[in-house]
Design a protein around this motif. Sequence first.
Motif, PDB file in Angstrom:
ATOM      1  N   PRO A  84       0.831  -1.039  -0.156  1.00  0.00           N
ATOM      2  CA  PRO A  84      -0.077  -0.087   0.283  1.00  0.00           C
ATOM      3  C   PRO A  84       0.935   1.246  -0.083  1.00  0.00           C
ATOM      4  O   PRO A  84       0.568   2.351  -0.622  1.00  0.00           O
ATOM      5  N   GLN A  85       2.133   1.084   0.603  1.00  0.00           N
ATOM      6  CA  GLN A  85       2.982   2.403   0.636  1.00  0.00           C
ATOM      7  C   GLN A  85       3.473   2.686  -0.975  1.00  0.00           C
ATOM      8  O   GLN A  85       3.535   3.953  -1.281  1.00  0.00           O
ATOM      9  N   GLU A  86       3.655   1.549  -1.556  1.00  0.00           N
ATOM     10  CA  GLU A  86       4.181   1.762  -3.003  1.00  0.00           C
ATOM     11  C   GLU A  86       2.911   2.267  -3.834  1.00  0.00           C
ATOM     12  O   GLU A  86       3.180   3.485  -4.492  1.00  0.00           O
ATOM     13  N   VAL A  87       1.867   1.955  -3.539  1.00  0.00           N
ATOM     14  CA  VAL A  87       0.597   2.348  -4.265  1.00  0.00           C
ATOM     15  C   VAL A  87       0.524   3.959  -3.854  1.00  0.00           C
ATOM     16  O   VAL A  87       0.151   4.589  -4.839  1.00  0.00           O
ATOM     17  N   GLU A  88       0.626   4.390  -2.471  1.00  0.00           N
ATOM     18  CA  GLU A  88       0.571   5.918  -2.299  1.00  0.00           C
ATOM     19  C   GLU A  88       1.520   6.492  -2.883  1.00  0.00           C
ATOM     20  O   GLU A  88       1.172   7.659  -3.381  1.00  0.00           O
ATOM     21  N   TYR A  89       2.786   6.124  -3.016  1.00  0.00           N
ATOM     22  CA  TYR A  89       3.759   6.804  -3.423  1.00  0.00           C
ATOM     23  C   TYR A  89       3.487   7.028  -5.073  1.00  0.00           C
ATOM     24  O   TYR A  89       3.881   8.270  -5.577  1.00  0.00           O
ATOM     25  N   PHE A  90       3.108   6.137  -5.759  1.00  0.00           N
ATOM     26  CA  PHE A  90       2.951   6.244  -7.216  1.00  0.00           C
ATOM     27  C   PHE A  90       1.584   7.066  -7.496  1.00  0.00           C
ATOM     28  O   PHE A  90       1.762   7.913  -8.416  1.00  0.00           O
ATOM     29  N   LYS A  91       0.855   7.021  -6.545  1.00  0.00           N
ATOM     30  CA  LYS A  91      -0.474   7.997  -6.738  1.00  0.00           C
ATOM     31  C   LYS A  91      -0.077   9.263  -6.601  1.00  0.00           C
ATOM     32  O   LYS A  91      -0.627  10.353  -7.223  1.00  0.00           O
ATOM     33  N   ALA A  92       0.844   9.687  -5.530  1.00  0.00           N
ATOM     34  CA  ALA A  92       1.324  11.055  -5.183  1.00  0.00           C
ATOM     35  C   ALA A  92       2.231  11.732  -6.171  1.00  0.00           C
ATOM     36  O   ALA A  92       2.011  12.831  -6.589  1.00  0.00           O
ATOM     37  N   LEU A  93       2.897  10.584  -6.862  1.00  0.00           N
ATOM     38  CA  LEU A  93       3.597  11.028  -7.721  1.00  0.00           C
ATOM     39  C   LEU A  93       2.894  11.475  -9.182  1.00  0.00           C
ATOM     40  O   LEU A  93       3.124  12.433  -9.712  1.00  0.00           O
ATOM     41  N   GLU A  94       1.885  10.645  -9.331  1.00  0.00           N
ATOM     42  CA  GLU A  94       0.941  11.120 -10.502  1.00  0.00           C
ATOM     43  C   GLU A  94       0.459  12.560 -10.388  1.00  0.00           C
ATOM     44  O   GLU A  94       0.212  13.394 -11.128  1.00  0.00           O
ATOM     45  N   GLN A  95      -0.060  12.670  -8.869  1.00  0.00           N
ATOM     46  CA  GLN A  95      -0.646  13.935  -8.564  1.00  0.00           C
ATOM     47  C   GLN A  95       0.348  15.138  -8.766  1.00  0.00           C
ATOM     48  O   GLN A  95       0.142  16.156  -9.288  1.00  0.00           O
ATOM     49  N   PHE A  96       1.398  15.103  -8.398  1.00  0.00           N
ATOM     50  CA  PHE A  96       2.405  16.004  -8.407  1.00  0.00           C
ATOM     51  C   PHE A  96       2.781  16.387  -9.899  1.00  0.00           C
ATOM     52  O   PHE A  96       2.936  17.534 -10.221  1.00  0.00           O
ATOM     53  N   SER A  97       2.868  15.214 -10.722  1.00  0.00           N
ATOM     54  CA  SER A  97       3.122  15.622 -11.977  1.00  0.00           C
ATOM     55  C   SER A  97       2.139  16.207 -12.907  1.00  0.00           C
ATOM     56  O   SER A  97       2.480  16.859 -13.947  1.00  0.00           O
ATOM     57  N   SER A  98       1.000  16.147 -12.394  1.00  0.00           N
ATOM     58  CA  SER A  98      -0.161  16.777 -13.037  1.00  0.00           C
ATOM     59  C   SER A  98      -0.247  18.316 -12.509  1.00  0.00           C
ATOM     60  O   SER A  98      -0.989  19.021 -13.322  1.00  0.00           O
ATOM     61  N   ILE A  99       0.506  18.843 -11.684  1.00  0.00           N
ATOM     62  CA  ILE A  99       0.211  20.320 -11.326  1.00  0.00           C
ATOM     63  C   ILE A  99       1.135  21.117 -12.189  1.00  0.00           C
ATOM     64  O   ILE A  99       2.372  20.630 -12.545  1.00  0.00           O
ATOM     65  N   LYS A 100       0.486  22.018 -12.725  1.00  0.00           N
ATOM     66  CA  LYS A 100       1.142  22.985 -13.710  1.00  0.00           C
ATOM     67  C   LYS A 100       1.146  24.358 -13.176  1.00  0.00           C
ATOM     68  O   LYS A 100      -0.012  24.661 -12.450  1.00  0.00           O
ATOM     69  N   LEU A 101       2.092  25.273 -13.271  1.00  0.00           N
ATOM     70  CA  LEU A 101       2.057  26.716 -12.798  1.00  0.00           C
ATOM     71  C   LEU A 101       1.384  27.419 -13.993  1.00  0.00           C
ATOM     72  O   LEU A 101       1.623  26.975 -15.285  1.00  0.00           O
ATOM     73  N   SER A 102       0.853  28.416 -13.442  1.00  0.00           N
ATOM     74  CA  SER A 102       0.221  29.576 -14.396  1.00  0.00           C
ATOM     75  C   SER A 102       1.229  30.122 -15.384  1.00  0.00           C
ATOM     76  O   SER A 102       2.457  30.405 -14.785  1.00  0.00           O
ATOM     77  N   ASP A 103       0.909  30.628 -16.399  1.00  0.00           N
ATOM     78  CA  ASP A 103       1.952  31.267 -17.219  1.00  0.00           C
ATOM     79  C   ASP A 103       2.241  32.405 -16.572  1.00  0.00           C
ATOM     80  O   ASP A 103       3.616  32.843 -16.869  1.00  0.00           O
ATOM     81  N   ASP A 104       1.564  33.367 -15.906  1.00  0.00           N
ATOM     82  CA  ASP A 104       2.077  34.525 -15.208  1.00  0.00           C
ATOM     83  C   ASP A 104       2.260  34.443 -13.890  1.00  0.00           C
ATOM     84  O   ASP A 104       2.313  35.272 -12.815  1.00  0.00           O
ATOM     85  N   PHE A 105       2.846  33.109 -13.370  1.00  0.00           N
ATOM     86  CA  PHE A 105       3.426  32.710 -12.026  1.00  0.00           C
ATOM     87  C   PHE A 105       4.334  33.747 -11.651  1.00  0.00           C
ATOM     88  O   PHE A 105       4.435  34.233 -10.612  1.00  0.00           O
ATOM     89  N   ASP A 106       5.645  33.862 -12.520  1.00  0.00           N
ATOM     90  CA  ASP A 106       6.841  34.640 -11.896  1.00  0.00           C
ATOM     91  C   ASP A 106       6.157  36.182 -11.764  1.00  0.00           C
ATOM     92  O   ASP A 106       6.643  36.749 -10.778  1.00  0.00           O
ATOM     93  N   ASP A 107       5.411  36.740 -12.747  1.00  0.00           N
ATOM     94  CA  ASP A 107       5.074  38.117 -12.500  1.00  0.00           C
ATOM     95  C   ASP A 107       4.349  38.179 -11.216  1.00  0.00           C
ATOM     96  O   ASP A 107       4.528  39.272 -10.529  1.00  0.00           O
ATOM     97  N   GLN A 108       3.219  37.221 -10.905  1.00  0.00           N
ATOM     98  CA  GLN A 108       2.382  37.326  -9.634  1.00  0.00           C
ATOM     99  C   GLN A 108       3.450  37.219  -8.432  1.00  0.00           C
ATOM    100  O   GLN A 108       3.595  37.927  -7.416  1.00  0.00           O
TER     101      GLN A 108
END
Length: 162
Positions: free
Chosen positions: A40-64
């Motif tokens: 179950p720890q490996e499953v949680e690890y890979f699920k968290a990895l998938e969630q983190f890889s789907s996070i994207k910063l907005s284009d104006d993040f640096d300016d903000q």
Amino acid sequence: MEWKQIKQLAEKYWKADTTVEEEIELKKQMISSDDLSTDPQEVEYFKALEQFSSIKLSDDFDDQFFAKINDELPVKKLFEKKWLQLAASVLLVIGVVGGMGFHSYKEKQLARQQEAREAFEIAKSALFMVSEKMNRGSQYTLDGLSKFEETHQKIKIQNYNN
């Protein structure tokens, strides 16, 4: 994919021996796995990895981000405070005086070395002169001794003949 194959692939993953394709397949299998035999720890690890890889910063993040920093933190000039100016001045004076003292010390050392070289050359020439005079004197002594020896031999011969 069977759970044994998934387990072997996971072991290979943790040893950093998998290819990119194998990692993608392992992530898919772990995320979609409802099998109770997987860790179950490996499953949680890979699920968290998938969630983190789907996070994207907005284009104006640096300016903000920089706008927020500039609004919250007023920029203070370094030399606005009088004590800082005074400390810098004192350090500057100490540096200049210390530098002059070091330069003076170096000049004295060089002068001492030059004097020592000159004294060495004078002593060397004096010793050569004494050596030359002694060599000439020893020649006179040898000449005198040879004359003394000749006279001594003549006296011996005369005493022997008498």
